[in-house]
Design an enzyme around this catalytic site. Structure first.
Site, mmCIF file in Angstrom:
data_model
loop_
_atom_site.group_PDB
_atom_site.id
_atom_site.type_symbol
_atom_site.label_atom_id
_atom_site.label_comp_id
_atom_site.label_asym_id
_atom_site.label_seq_id
_atom_site.Cartn_x
_atom_site.Cartn_y
_atom_site.Cartn_z
ATOM 1 N N HIS A 48 -30.593 -16.930 -20.126
ATOM 2 C CA HIS A 48 -29.417 -17.192 -19.271
ATOM 3 C C HIS A 48 -28.128 -17.088 -20.084
ATOM 4 C CE1 HIS A 48 -32.468 -19.730 -16.951
ATOM 5 N NE2 HIS A 48 -32.050 -18.849 -16.065
ATOM 6 N N SER A 63 -38.269 -17.930 -20.022
ATOM 7 C CA SER A 63 -38.320 -18.338 -18.620
ATOM 8 C C SER A 63 -38.208 -19.854 -18.580
ATOM 9 C CB SER A 63 -39.670 -17.912 -18.027
ATOM 10 O OG SER A 63 -39.930 -18.633 -16.847
#
Ligand code: PAF
Length: 282
Positions: free
Chosen positions: A36, A186
């Protein structure tokens, strides 16, 4: 960093950026990791302000247990974003504010992309993703939105969504960021035991081997090789392996000249579902 929890205050805060300045957007479900952060940093390089949404979208989960266990770490996410240089607005609405009424999916047709791979295994998933991404893009109205290639099928579907809904946002795909053992980053990795985390390296190792052998082996041989590799691993259960056409995402049985392919894996480590993919070089 500023936190907004409702659409109206976010819209007001974005007003000064609307005309001559650029707004970047990174939609997330929180539990932020380096993957991210790489998207946010790219957004910060290319825009004057970046909006990061943090919203665990209930309509894209086909499994109530998975939704319940999805990591929610808003305070840590805020602290992590606060370390970044640049103007970031976090948008963390509740479901009724974002959905403005009934929290339910719309039905979409994405030219069949939604029926392949994840679509076969997670019923209604892409209706949920399409619904929430459409709501988010309409709320934020960004110039560019950034999506990771780990969810390659989602990325293709979001590109189709902006086309269907005629939205002005440019969708940018960004490379997968990996752990030191190759596992794709993840939020779900947080739920792996140390043993499962180590064993999950097989996913990327297998994709890399498939890529190395893609020129010299048939797709049937590669399918057999992957099944055999996973059958020897007690910690991971293969849900699917597919070599698919990059444009249509349809399963490829034979290679055809002029087409580009990508290999995709979904596998379970206990109850944790992991996905990954790799472009195949001919
Ligand atoms: O990739 C995700 O985290 C989610 O599917 C998204 C795009 C934020 C929609 O909820």
């Amino acid at each position: 960093m500023t936190l907004y929890t409702d659409q109206n205050s976010l819209l007001k805060a974005l007003l000064p950026y609307r005309n001559s300045k650029k707004i970047g957007f990174i939609p997330t479900m929180g539990a932020l990791h380096e993957g991210h952060i790489s998207l946010i940093n790219k957004g910060l390089e290319e825009n004057n302000v970046v909006v990061v949404s943090i919203f665990v979208n209930p309509t894209q989960f086909d499994n109530a247990g998975d939704l319940k266990k999805y990591p929610r770490t808003l305070e840590a996410d805020i602290a992590l974003i606060s370390t970044l240089k640049g103007t970031v607005f976090i948008f963390s609405p509740d479901a009724t504010d974002l959905y403005q009424g009934k929290v339910a999916s719309k039905h979409f047709s994405f030219d069949g992309l939604e029926h392949e791979m994840e679509g076969k295994h997670r019923k209604g998933h892409f209706d949920g993703v399409g619904t929430v991404v459409s709501l988010l893009l309409k709320a934020v109205r960004p110039d560019k939105a950034y999506f990771g290639e780990k969810d390659f099928q989602q990325l293709q579907i979001v590109k189709k969504l902006v086309e269907i809904e005629n939205l002005p946002t440019k969708i940018i795909g960004c490379p997968i960021v990996r752990e030191s053992n190759g596992l794709a980053m993840s939020s779900r990795n947080k739920r792996l035991s140390p043993k499962q985390f180590e064993a999950a390296a097989i996913i990327h190792e297998t994709l890399s081997e498939v890529n190395q052998k893609f020129k010299t082996h048939s797709i049937a041989q590669l399918n057999a090789l992957v099944q055999q590799r996973f059958s020897k691993n007690n910690d991971l259960e293969l849900e699917y392996f597919e070599i698919a056409n990059v444009k249509t995402l349809k399963t490829a049985k034979h290679k055809r000249k002029g087409n580009n392919y990508r290999a995709f894996i979904a596998a379970f480590a206990g109850k944790v579902r992991l996905i990954d993919n790799k472009a195949l070089e001919e």
